[in-house]
Scaffold this active site. Structure first.
Site, PDB file in Angstrom:
ATOM      1  N   LYS A  22      88.706 -34.992  88.694  1.00 39.60           N
ATOM      2  CA  LYS A  22      87.836 -35.763  87.908  1.00 39.60           C
ATOM      3  C   LYS A  22      86.264 -35.170  87.810  1.00 39.60           C
ATOM      4  CE  LYS A  22      85.225 -40.099  86.687  1.00 39.60           C
ATOM      5  NZ  LYS A  22      85.517 -41.546  86.750  1.00 39.60           N
ATOM      6  N   LYS A  44      90.818 -35.000  84.401  1.00 46.79           N
ATOM      7  CA  LYS A  44      89.918 -35.613  83.084  1.00 46.79           C
ATOM      8  C   LYS A  44      88.582 -34.978  83.397  1.00 46.79           C
ATOM      9  CE  LYS A  44      87.226 -39.801  83.368  1.00 46.79           C
ATOM     10  NZ  LYS A  44      86.730 -40.866  83.876  1.00 46.79           N
TER      11      LYS A  44
HETATM   12  C1  PBG Z   1      84.565 -44.561  86.103  1.00 44.18           C
HETATM   13  C2  PBG Z   1      85.025 -44.033  84.745  1.00 44.18           C
HETATM   14  C3  PBG Z   1      84.434 -43.391  83.843  1.00 44.18           C
HETATM   15  C4  PBG Z   1      85.402 -43.147  82.763  1.00 44.18           C
HETATM   16  C5  PBG Z   1      86.281 -43.448  83.147  1.00 44.18           C
HETATM   17  N1  PBG Z   1      86.465 -44.168  84.326  1.00 44.18           N
HETATM   18  C6  PBG Z   1      82.872 -43.111  83.735  1.00 44.18           C
HETATM   19  C7  PBG Z   1      82.353 -42.159  84.744  1.00 44.18           C
HETATM   20  O1  PBG Z   1      82.899 -41.436  85.647  1.00 44.18           O
HETATM   21  O2  PBG Z   1      80.839 -42.165  84.551  1.00 44.18           O
HETATM   22  C8  PBG Z   1      84.828 -42.281  81.793  1.00 44.18           C
HETATM   23  C9  PBG Z   1      85.955 -42.415  80.506  1.00 44.18           C
HETATM   24  C10 PBG Z   1      85.498 -41.851  79.213  1.00 44.18           C
HETATM   25  O3  PBG Z   1      84.543 -41.246  79.011  1.00 44.18           O
HETATM   26  O4  PBG Z   1      86.249 -42.249  78.453  1.00 44.18           O
HETATM   27  N2  PBG Z   1      85.021 -45.949  86.244  1.00 44.18           N
END
Ligand code: PBG
Length: 295
Positions: free
Chosen positions: A164, A217
């Site tokens: 991520k 991601k």
């Molecule tokens: C954290 C989380 C995020 C997203 C999914 N889970 C946000 C972040 O890391 O700030 C982002 C998903 C998206 O942008 O569609 N709980």
């Protein structure tokens, strides 16, 4: 897999301004919406919760009365073949908006792990098929796997948000989930976009910790990472096409600058081509319709 935002309240269908076509649903309206997804051919959802109140330890994330637990029960009672996944993180639930609890000035990995395990266990108890730790705390997959196995939920799956990145493409999500950090950023626990080998190490460690599905991601700006992961791992591989990837197509299409259907189909195809088995996308419903119509 369609991301679905569940919020507190009753009879609420609240649009997300930065994501045209995406809404936040209260527990009593979410079934109508998910029923439509199911009718169109979407087979799985990923739930995110927006609680009525936040606190320092994010307690609504693991309370049995929390919105996500209630939504899981609701959806599993209506749609028996629907796969229900639940995001496991504290950022939507903490008053400071970080993915974990604070100790001194920073996020404490050690103090956060048991809370993530508690949330995952609670979602499993409510009926979730898959729990998806996205807090990027070290050891989160192992802590959750252990908690599930210790409570006779061995058959439930853990989907790790393994690779991520600290991405600007999460912008619209933070409006949707009200989860922007009150101070600082997430660069301490999310990866630098410049790094690709680190992603393989992150995936390696999720696999070792017992992840059943691994994820990259965002998707579109990281197709190389996705394709490398495909070559290296034979576990099911998910790609999260995040909020910004959706909103930029929607915004350009609204201006007449590109063809929405063509662009969205092309992006989804490229993610599949790069090797994803599961595409988490806000276009899920539209893609299902377009694929059925055939193009
Ligand atoms: C954290 C989380 C995020 C997203 C999914 N889970 C946000 C972040 O890391 O700030 C982002 C998903 C998206 O942008 O569609 N709980």
């Amino acid at each position: 897999m369609a991301p679905v935002f569940v919020r507190d309240g009753e009879r609420v269908v609240e649009p997300v301004e930065a994501m045209p076509g995406v809404n936040r649903y209260s527990v009593d309206t979410v079934s109508d919406y998910v029923g439509r997804l199911v009718d169109e051919g979407v087979r799985s959802v990923l739930l995110f919760g927006i609680p009525g109140s936040k606190d320092e330890s994010g307690s609504e994330a693991y309370s049995s009365h929390g919105v996500v637990s209630r939504a899981i029960e609701e959806l599993k009672s209506h749609f028996h073949s629907l796969v229900v996944a639940a995001d496991v993180c504290l950022c939507e639930y903490t008053s400071q908006g970080h993915c974990g609890v604070l100790d001194g000035g920073g996020v404490s990995n050690e103090m956060t792990l048991p809370l993530l395990a508690k949330a995952a266990l609670q979602y499993a108890r409510a009926g979730a098929d898959i729990v998806c730790p996205s807090a990027m705390m070290d050891g989160q997959v192992r802590a959750i796997r252990k908690a599930l196995d210790g409570s006779s939920y061995e058959e439930r799956l853990v989907m790790g948000y393994s690779a991520k990145y600290a991405s600007s493409f999460y912008g619209p999500f933070r409006e949707a989930a009200g989860s922007a950090p009150a101070f600082g950023d997430r660069k301490g626990y999310q990866m630098s976009p410049a790094n690709s080998r680190e992603a393989m190490r992150e995936i390696d460690s999720d696999v070792r910790e017992g992840a059943d599905i691994v994820m990259v991601k965002p998707a579109l700006a990281y197709l190389d990472v996705l394709s490398k992961a495909r070559e290296r791992y034979d576990l099911p591989l998910a790609a999260y096409s995040v909020s910004g990837e959706y909103s930029m197509i929607k915004a350009a299409a609204a201006k007449g600058w590109l063809d929405e259907r063509g662009a969205a189909m092309e992006v989804a195809t490229s993610i599949r081509r790069a090797g994803a088995d599961i595409i988490i996308t806000y276009f899920a419903e539209q893609l299902a319709v377009w694929l059925r119509e055939g193009r």
